[in-house]
Design an enzyme around this catalytic site. Structure first.
Site, PDB file in Angstrom:
ATOM      1  N   CYS A 134      10.805  62.438 -72.749  1.00 24.27           N
ATOM      2  CA  CYS A 134      12.029  62.099 -73.484  1.00 24.27           C
ATOM      3  C   CYS A 134      11.789  61.896 -74.973  1.00 24.27           C
ATOM      4  O   CYS A 134      12.748  61.837 -75.745  1.00 24.27           O
ATOM      5  CB  CYS A 134      12.675  60.869 -72.872  1.00 24.27           C
ATOM      6  SG  CYS A 134      13.116  61.139 -71.160  1.00 24.27           S
ATOM      7  N   ASN A 157      21.059  61.743 -68.591  1.00 20.71           N
ATOM      8  CA  ASN A 157      19.794  61.828 -69.332  1.00 20.71           C
ATOM      9  C   ASN A 157      19.288  63.277 -69.276  1.00 20.71           C
ATOM     10  O   ASN A 157      18.843  63.734 -68.228  1.00 20.71           O
ATOM     11  CB  ASN A 157      18.786  60.861 -68.703  1.00 20.71           C
ATOM     12  CG  ASN A 157      17.444  60.872 -69.419  1.00 20.71           C
ATOM     13  OD1 ASN A 157      17.191  61.711 -70.288  1.00 20.71           O
ATOM     14  ND2 ASN A 157      16.577  59.950 -69.045  1.00 20.71           N
ATOM     15  N   HIS A 197      17.636  57.933 -77.801  1.00 17.17           N
ATOM     16  CA  HIS A 197      17.530  58.679 -76.545  1.00 17.17           C
ATOM     17  C   HIS A 197      18.506  58.067 -75.540  1.00 17.17           C
ATOM     18  O   HIS A 197      18.668  56.848 -75.486  1.00 17.17           O
ATOM     19  CB  HIS A 197      16.092  58.577 -76.034  1.00 17.17           C
ATOM     20  CG  HIS A 197      15.920  59.085 -74.637  1.00 17.17           C
ATOM     21  ND1 HIS A 197      16.314  60.348 -74.262  1.00 17.17           N
ATOM     22  CD2 HIS A 197      15.405  58.499 -73.520  1.00 17.17           C
ATOM     23  CE1 HIS A 197      16.052  60.506 -72.970  1.00 17.17           C
ATOM     24  NE2 HIS A 197      15.500  59.408 -72.507  1.00 17.17           N
TER      25      HIS A 197
HETATM   26  O1  UT7 Z   1      14.363  58.689 -69.955  1.00 16.19           O
HETATM   27  C1  UT7 Z   1      13.152  58.265 -69.472  1.00 16.19           C
HETATM   28  C2  UT7 Z   1      13.084  56.834 -69.255  1.00 16.19           C
HETATM   29  N1  UT7 Z   1      13.811  56.416 -68.092  1.00 16.19           N
HETATM   30  C3  UT7 Z   1      14.532  55.335 -68.164  1.00 16.19           C
HETATM   31  O2  UT7 Z   1      14.616  54.758 -69.214  1.00 16.19           O
HETATM   32  C4  UT7 Z   1      15.157  54.795 -66.900  1.00 16.19           C
HETATM   33  C5  UT7 Z   1      14.907  53.314 -66.814  1.00 16.19           C
HETATM   34  N2  UT7 Z   1      15.471  52.650 -65.664  1.00 16.19           N
HETATM   35  C6  UT7 Z   1      16.788  52.544 -65.400  1.00 16.19           C
HETATM   36  O3  UT7 Z   1      17.618  53.099 -66.093  1.00 16.19           O
HETATM   37  C7  UT7 Z   1      17.223  51.650 -64.258  1.00 16.19           C
HETATM   38  O4  UT7 Z   1      16.110  50.918 -63.814  1.00 16.19           O
HETATM   39  C8  UT7 Z   1      17.853  52.415 -63.066  1.00 16.19           C
HETATM   40  C9  UT7 Z   1      19.230  52.936 -63.454  1.00 16.19           C
HETATM   41  C10 UT7 Z   1      16.965  53.544 -62.634  1.00 16.19           C
HETATM   42  C11 UT7 Z   1      18.057  51.451 -61.898  1.00 16.19           C
HETATM   43  O5  UT7 Z   1      18.874  50.365 -62.298  1.00 16.19           O
HETATM   44  P1  UT7 Z   1      18.435  48.877 -61.985  1.00 16.19           P
HETATM   45  O6  UT7 Z   1      19.494  48.005 -62.494  1.00 16.19           O
HETATM   46  O7  UT7 Z   1      17.036  48.705 -62.534  1.00 16.19           O
HETATM   47  O8  UT7 Z   1      18.468  48.840 -60.414  1.00 16.19           O
HETATM   48  P2  UT7 Z   1      17.277  48.528 -59.411  1.00 16.19           P
HETATM   49  O9  UT7 Z   1      16.335  49.686 -59.339  1.00 16.19           O
HETATM   50  O10 UT7 Z   1      16.722  47.169 -59.701  1.00 16.19           O
HETATM   51  O11 UT7 Z   1      18.075  48.443 -58.064  1.00 16.19           O
HETATM   52  C12 UT7 Z   1      19.049  47.416 -57.801  1.00 16.19           C
HETATM   53  C13 UT7 Z   1      19.685  47.698 -56.464  1.00 16.19           C
HETATM   54  C14 UT7 Z   1      18.664  47.962 -55.358  1.00 16.19           C
HETATM   55  O12 UT7 Z   1      19.184  47.432 -54.167  1.00 16.19           O
HETATM   56  P3  UT7 Z   1      18.650  46.018 -53.601  1.00 16.19           P
HETATM   57  O13 UT7 Z   1      17.172  46.178 -53.426  1.00 16.19           O
HETATM   58  O14 UT7 Z   1      19.007  45.019 -54.675  1.00 16.19           O
HETATM   59  O15 UT7 Z   1      19.410  45.853 -52.337  1.00 16.19           O
HETATM   60  C15 UT7 Z   1      18.647  49.461 -55.255  1.00 16.19           C
HETATM   61  O16 UT7 Z   1      18.255  49.920 -53.988  1.00 16.19           O
HETATM   62  O17 UT7 Z   1      20.482  48.879 -56.552  1.00 16.19           O
HETATM   63  C16 UT7 Z   1      20.097  49.805 -55.542  1.00 16.19           C
HETATM   64  N3  UT7 Z   1      20.283  51.154 -56.031  1.00 16.19           N
HETATM   65  C17 UT7 Z   1      21.447  51.811 -55.940  1.00 16.19           C
HETATM   66  N4  UT7 Z   1      22.623  51.462 -55.414  1.00 16.19           N
HETATM   67  C18 UT7 Z   1      23.635  52.357 -55.491  1.00 16.19           C
HETATM   68  C19 UT7 Z   1      19.386  51.936 -56.663  1.00 16.19           C
HETATM   69  N5  UT7 Z   1      19.953  53.121 -56.979  1.00 16.19           N
HETATM   70  C20 UT7 Z   1      21.231  53.059 -56.540  1.00 16.19           C
HETATM   71  C21 UT7 Z   1      22.314  53.956 -56.571  1.00 16.19           C
HETATM   72  N6  UT7 Z   1      23.485  53.562 -56.052  1.00 16.19           N
HETATM   73  N7  UT7 Z   1      22.214  55.175 -57.128  1.00 16.19           N
END
Ligand code: UT7
Length: 338
Positions: free
Chosen positions: A122, A293, A263
């Site tokens: 990225c 993204n 980004h």
């Molecule tokens: O460009 C390169 C760099 N990349 C980035 O900068 C990405 C960085 N990371 C992120 O943008 C975020 O971490 C994500 C969008 C990938 C995830 O968001 P988050 O707020 O960090 O969620 P999480 O991974 O902590 O997950 C929270 C909950 C989990 O459920 P439990 O364990 O709390 O029951 C996940 O299983 O949300 C769940 N979850 C979803 N639920 C519905 C994860 N993905 C999804 C989904 N839909 N698509």
């Protein structure tokens, strides 16, 4: 505001034109609801994304890159034969070799150009843009086409809800040329890489460590793997740190930044970074809702959004920031000159 000009090259480099291309097919949050267990509300709240543009089978990164380059040349009003160098930042090259830059060169008819690909995920666009600027500042070249393009849909597992909601396909290009009298253009940059984060965001299969086999494919090693939470925290910390550094060493404060073009990985990352930097929300460019993204393409796509909205104008002081797999991080300070 007074600007201390850091670099002493007699030639200064500037962005003289922007071009973009996204494929027309849309993948909306409603479409994703039918593919994995997710919902529009979660995606919008956690990422800000509403839709992404995806290629149809048979369309590759060089196609998006060539269209973006054509748009950039059209807007500058010059033929492809005037381009001297083509730099393509991508993690989804058409093939491991030849370089996508060669395929773009042939597609647009840039018969006088040399070039190569650059892999920095990225941050690829910002890194390639600095390489292009240095080629101009050294006096070696006068027209460098810098392209960020990715077909992320070619390396995404559409059964993995933690990654498939995030990424889209797209391409963006800028032309780098010497500044005219009185123009400032590129001011300064700071880049860092940190390979200790390599396994937090990567595609493990298909390279020399794990060449593609039936086993690597069965293990889904040809897809993006990400520890989202870990990447999120480092992204905010490092983008704000480098942004702050590049401003401070040029004697500038957040109040001097007319527009912050980061980004586009997650709207919450962008807002948290801007808050740490002390940048007001009205000075941030965010278009992740429309494109998701697109990896190397996000920053030129965001430049184009700001141009179309009339928010990006000649003479403005612009801060760019990126974070990506590697880890790679970058911050660039420039005067907008076109
Ligand atoms: O460009 C390169 C760099 N990349 C980035 O900068 C990405 C960085 N990371 C992120 O943008 C975020 O971490 C994500 C969008 C990938 C995830 O968001 P988050 O707020 O960090 O969620 P999480 O991974 O902590 O997950 C929270 C909950 C989990 O459920 P439990 O364990 O709390 O029951 C996940 O299983 O949300 C769940 N979850 C979803 N639920 C519905 C994860 N993905 C999804 C989904 N839909 N698509």
């Amino acid at each position: 505001m007074s600007l201390t000009l850091k670099h002493r090259s007699p030639v200064r480099a500037k962005i003289s034109s922007v071009g973009t291309y996204v494929p027309p097919r849309l993948l909306t949050n409603a479409d994703l609801e039918k593919m994995v267990t997710t919902n529009d509300e979660w995606i919008q709240e956690r990422t800000g994304i509403r839709q992404r543009h995806l290629v149809d089978p048979g369309t590759a990164t060089s196609d998006l890159a060539a269209e973006a380059a054509r748009d950039c040349l059209r807007r500058r009003g010059i033929p492809a034969t005037e381009v001297e160098v083509i730099l393509v930042a991508t993690v989804t090259p058409d093939m491991l070799f030849p370089a996508t830059a060669c395929l773009v060169q042939n597609k647009i008819g840039a018969t006088g150009a040399w070039g190569f690909d650059l892999s920095a995920a990225c941050s690829g666009f910002l890194y390639a843009m600095q390489v292009g600027a240095k080629l101009v500042e050294s006096g070696a070249h006068k027209k460098v086409m810098v392209i960020g393009a990715d077909v992320m849909s070619s390396i995404i597992d559409y059964t993995d809800r933690s990654t498939c909601i995030l990424f889209g396909d797209g391409g963006g290009a800028v032309l780098i040329e010497p500044c005219s009298e009185g123009e400032i253009g590129m001011l300064d940059y700071t880049h860092e890489i940190d390979g200790s984060g390599a396994n937090s965001l990567y595609m493990p299969g298909g390279g020399s460590l794990h060449p593609s086999t039936i086993d690597t494919v069965n293990a889904k090693m040809h897809y993006v793997h990400q520890e989202g939470g870990a990447v999120f925290k480092v992204a905010v910390r490092k983008m704000s740190e480098l942004g702050e550094n590049v401003l401070a060493r040029n004697g500038l404060t957040p109040a001097d930044v007319d527009l912050f073009i980061p980004h586009q990985a997650n709207q919450r990352i962008i807002l948290a970074t801007a808050e740490r930097l002390g940048l007001p929300q009205e000075n941030i460019v965010i278009n992740i809702g429309e494109y998701g993204n697109t990896t190397a393409a996000t920053i030129p796509l965001a430049m184009n959004t700001a141009l179309s909205d009339g928010r990006l104008k000649k003479g403005m002081t612009i801060l760019l920031a990126s974070f990506g797999g590697g880890y790679t991080v970058g911050a660039t300070l420039l005067r907008w000159e076109c």
